[in-house]
Design an enzyme around this catalytic site. Structure first.
Site, PDB file in Angstrom:
ATOM      1  N   GLU A 279      -4.528  -2.432   3.393  1.00  0.00           N
ATOM      2  CA  GLU A 279      -4.773  -1.603   2.201  1.00  0.00           C
ATOM      3  C   GLU A 279      -5.580  -0.354   2.568  1.00  0.00           C
ATOM      4  OE1 GLU A 279      -3.323  -2.038  -0.628  1.00  0.00           O
ATOM      5  OE2 GLU A 279      -2.407  -3.885   0.091  1.00  0.00           O
ATOM      6  N   ASP A 360       0.534  -1.047   8.209  1.00  0.00           N
ATOM      7  CA  ASP A 360       0.535  -2.211   9.111  1.00  0.00           C
ATOM      8  C   ASP A 360       0.013  -1.816  10.493  1.00  0.00           C
ATOM      9  OD1 ASP A 360       1.423  -4.019   7.274  1.00  0.00           O
ATOM     10  OD2 ASP A 360       3.505  -4.089   7.984  1.00  0.00           O
TER      11      ASP A 360
HETATM   12 ZN    ZN Z   1       0.985  -1.808   1.582  1.00  0.00          ZN
END
Ligand code: ZN
Length: 415
Positions: A279, A360
């Site tokens: 996030e 990621d």
């Molecule tokens: Zn995401």
């Protein structure tokens, strides 16, 4: 011109509906074909039973989506070609001779009607599909309270905003769309700023994170990434559903981190840290700012277009209305745009998936890629998300890459 626009609008409606039905049918067939075996890469982590539950749940949700596509199209056709909007315009004009009040009544009537039409599917989604797969925790009382609160908020916030927009459209001359855009953009920013402290607490309870060990771990991550926030909160998401999530809200140094209580029980500390790092990646790579800037540019373009259309008689008559007004122009425009813009959905999905890969990669660099992979597998399993989406359906709609591709990408990241 009127007939040409009628034909064009009808064609766009039908094309959008056919595309939705075709993609949904493909998705259902693809999932059903892969229902008998857990994909190779997930054999260790996901049982056949869990895989089949995910397949059945996804198919049920997709079917509900198809039903909703039919319903939406029928309502739009009834409101436009069926004369519904024309009739509503006559009624609201009889109610008040004052154009601003009549306009507000017209927009409110359309909002109430579309809300009422979608209510049965929303009820079935929550108490039928979600309940059948054990996700629903919402009671009927809570569902009704949520609906009433949503309506009250819509009236308290939406009506004054609508009055201001209609008034600006009437009085501010040929550049009204620029003024409305400024008001609209300012309103959006105000909502982002006020949502965490004023609106979200109307629906959920937020408590500071109590787990000290987890708190220290999160603070260390935030320090490493040079990230300032107003604290970490736990939200009682379990009141409504057992689906888990985590998100950031707010602006600048007033940002808050919010965990659903359900996520905290699903994942280990290391996995929670990896999810949070993902996030954080969205913030660090400026995805949020890019999204907001894109939305602002898009709404400016749309308002400019509306400024050109609202004085063209064929725009109204082509959609079954002979009583032009500023409120009617707004309604027709926001009815037509989704039908014409739907085929562009894959562009925004593609952009979103690219952002997910970037987030990621950030998480893999800041924490452990392996922990994020484990967290993802658990979330896929516990949320009964399918591991075998139809590739075309996924390319068209999905904001997140399919599990297999996402994990493959994470395995390629060495931290
Ligand atoms: Zn995401």
């Amino acid at each position: 011109m009127t007939e040409a626009f009628s034909l064009l609008f009808a064609a766009a409606l039908l094309l959008t509906l056919s595309l939705k039905l075709w993609l949904g049918a493909r998705h259902i067939r693809h999932i059903a074909r892969h229902r008998r075996q857990v994909p190779e890469a997930f054999r260790d982590a996901i049982t056949l039973e869990a895989h089949q539950r995910a397949a059945d749940y996804t198919i049920a949700k997709t079917r509900l989506g198809l039903l909703s596509a039919w319903l939406d199209t029928a309502v739009i056709a009834a409101l436009t070609f069926g004369g519904g909007l024309q009739w509503l315009a006559l009624q609201t004009m009889a109610l008040s001779g004052q154009p601003l009040l009549a306009g507000m009544a017209l927009v409110s009537a359309v909002a109430v009607i579309s809300g009422a039409v979608s209510l049965p599917l929303s009820l079935y989604g929550t108490f039928g599909v979600e309940a059948r797969y054990g996700f629903n925790k919402t009671t009927i009382g809570l569902f009704i309270a949520d609906q009433l609160k949503g309506m009250a908020l819509g009236a308290v916030i939406g009506l004054p905003l609508l009055a201001l927009v209609l008034w600006l459209m009437e009085i501010s001359g040929p550049l009204w769309w620029l003024w409305v855009w400024l008001v609209w953009s300012g309103f959006q920013l105000l909502m982002v700023a006020l949502y965490p402290t004023l609106i979200a607490p109307l629906f959920n309870k937020f408590k500071p994170l109590e787990d000290q060990a987890l708190q220290r771990r999160i603070e260390a991550l935030l320090d490493r990434a040079g990230f300032k926030s107003q604290g970490v909160f736990v939200m009682d998401g379990s009141r409504r559903s057992s689906h888990g999530n985590a998100y950031f809200t707010g602006f600048g140094s007033a940002k808050r981190i919010v965990f659903f209580d359900t996520l905290l029980t699903q994942l280990s500390h290391a996995e929670i840290e990896a999810v949070l790092a993902h996030e954080l990646g969205h913030f660090k790579r400026r995805h949020i700012v890019k999204r907001i800037a894109f939305a602002f540019a898009l709404s400016l373009g749309f308002l400019f277009l509306l400024g050109q259309l609202m004085h063209a008689p064929w725009f109204y008559a082509g959609m079954g209305v002979t009583l032009p007004s500023t409120a009617m122009a707004l309604i027709l425009f926001f009815t037509a745009v989704p039908a014409f813009a739907f085929p562009l959905t894959p562009l925004s999905s593609m952009l979103s998936r690219r952002h997910e890969y970037e987030a990621d990669a950030f998480a893999a660099a800041e924490t452990e890629a392996g922990e994020l992979i484990q967290a993802l597998v658990k979330l896929y399993r516990d949320n009964a998300s399918t591991l075998t989406p139809d590739p075309l359906h996924s390319a068209f709609y999905d904001s997140h890459p399919p599990a297999a591709l996402r994990i493959q990408h994470l395995k390629g990241q060495h931290s």
